[in-house]
Motif scaffolding. Structure first.
Motif, PDB file in Angstrom:
ATOM      1  N   LYS A   1       0.835  -1.211   0.000  1.00  0.00           N
ATOM      2  CA  LYS A   1       0.000   0.000   0.000  1.00  0.00           C
ATOM      3  C   LYS A   1       0.867   1.258   0.000  1.00  0.00           C
ATOM      4  O   LYS A   1       0.619   2.202  -0.772  1.00  0.00           O
ATOM      5  N   LEU A   2       1.878   1.273   0.842  1.00  0.00           N
ATOM      6  CA  LEU A   2       2.765   2.431   0.932  1.00  0.00           C
ATOM      7  C   LEU A   2       3.599   2.602  -0.337  1.00  0.00           C
ATOM      8  O   LEU A   2       3.879   3.720  -0.756  1.00  0.00           O
ATOM      9  N   LEU A   3       3.968   1.489  -0.958  1.00  0.00           N
ATOM     10  CA  LEU A   3       4.746   1.552  -2.205  1.00  0.00           C
ATOM     11  C   LEU A   3       3.918   2.146  -3.339  1.00  0.00           C
ATOM     12  O   LEU A   3       4.450   2.838  -4.217  1.00  0.00           O
ATOM     13  N   VAL A   4       2.606   1.894  -3.312  1.00  0.00           N
ATOM     14  CA  VAL A   4       1.716   2.495  -4.306  1.00  0.00           C
ATOM     15  C   VAL A   4       1.687   4.014  -4.125  1.00  0.00           C
ATOM     16  O   VAL A   4       1.786   4.767  -5.091  1.00  0.00           O
ATOM     17  N   TYR A   5       1.579   4.458  -2.862  1.00  0.00           N
ATOM     18  CA  TYR A   5       1.589   5.898  -2.583  1.00  0.00           C
ATOM     19  C   TYR A   5       2.903   6.539  -3.033  1.00  0.00           C
ATOM     20  O   TYR A   5       2.918   7.672  -3.511  1.00  0.00           O
ATOM     21  N   ASP A   6       4.011   5.787  -2.862  1.00  0.00           N
ATOM     22  CA  ASP A   6       5.322   6.302  -3.255  1.00  0.00           C
ATOM     23  C   ASP A   6       5.600   6.121  -4.747  1.00  0.00           C
ATOM     24  O   ASP A   6       6.638   6.575  -5.245  1.00  0.00           O
TER      25      ASP A   6
END
Length: 281
Positions: A177-182
């Protein structure tokens, strides 16, 4: 699998001796965790509810029962009831809470939107050394920081937690999820491969999230038809407002099939926003 095996052992222990058996509280907690993946949720929820009715008085003095019963209410979307169970326990000064109970409390406060109390609980949990916090506590804290949009804190916690729980699929999904935001899609693809190797812990909820991130990775690679298939499959397994929101945020495609699913998602998002607005008023 580990949860199912543990629940079987606790159930057997309870069958052998039901009087003052701590296994009952742990069984309620584990059953409540398993509910979201149940293919017969109504029947299974009724089974847990019967246990809750039998042992509900123990939630006043036993943190294991308080955590299990509160988690049951939380997973049945009785968020305020979950908060009430734990606050009744906390009101008794001689009681000794557990980390898991506070983690359930934190998740319940997030669900009711009480960010003032949630912050106090999160701060209390973080006074415990990270290597002494169970996985369930870590996931609750990550959920809290995601909820308040402190993605920097959430990201740091995910990275540290993955060092401790290397094969945890829910942690990997939080990382995804965080990698998608980044917009770090290269690392996202590597994480998804690891999740697939672990067969998503045989969880339909985790599998739906896995498919969602597969779809987002496909979008990043310009493979819209593949993304549509992953999105559709994920929604068939588990309806998700977050997933619908992602779909609604996509720009319209030249692909007619993509347009249909995006329009449907935008319509559902409009309905959900309208309901939320009515609830506020």
């Amino acid at each position: 699998k580990r949860r199912i095996a543990a629940s079987i052992l606790f159930r057997q222990s309870l069958e052998n001796s039901s009087d003052n058996n701590k296994a009952a509280g742990k069984l309620i907690f584990l059953y409540s965790q398993l509910l979201e993946n149940s293919i017969t949720k109504i029947e299974d929820a009724n089974t847990v509810f019967k246990l809750v009715q039998i042992y509900k008085n123990k939630a006043i003095s036993d943190p294991t029962f308080a955590a299990g019963i509160a988690l049951f209410y939380l997973n049945m979307e009785k968020n305020y009831a979950a908060v009430k169970v734990i606050e009744k326990f906390n009101a008794v000064k001689k009681n000794s809470p557990t980390l898991e109970m506070f983690a359930v409390y934190l998740k319940s406060l997030i669900s009711t939107g009480d960010l003032i109390k949630a912050k106090a609980v999160a701060v209390k949990l973080e006074t415990v050394a990270i290597n002494k916090r169970p996985l369930y506590v870590q996931l609750a804290l990550i959920e809290y920081y995601n909820f308040i949009s402190d993605f920097e804190k959430s990201s740091k916690l995910v990275v540290k937690s993955r060092e401790l729980f290397k094969k945890s699929v829910p942690l990997m999904l939080n990382h995804a999820k965080l990698l998608v935001y980044d917009e770090d899609f290269k690392t996202l693809n590597n994480v998804l491969k690891k999740i697939r190797i672990l067969v998503v812990e045989n969880s339909k909820i985790y599998y739906a999230k896995y498919l969602e991130y597969k779809a987002l990775y496909a979008v990043s690679q310009g493979k819209v038809p593949n993304a549509i298939k992953y999105f559709q499959k994920a929604l068939k397994i588990h309806e998700s407002t977050e997933l619908r929101s992602r779909l609604a945020s996509l720009s319209e495609s030249a692909n007619p099939e993509a347009n249909n699913i995006i329009v449907e998602s935008k319509a559902l998002e409009l309905v959900n926003n309208s309901k939320a607005q009515l609830k506020k008023n």
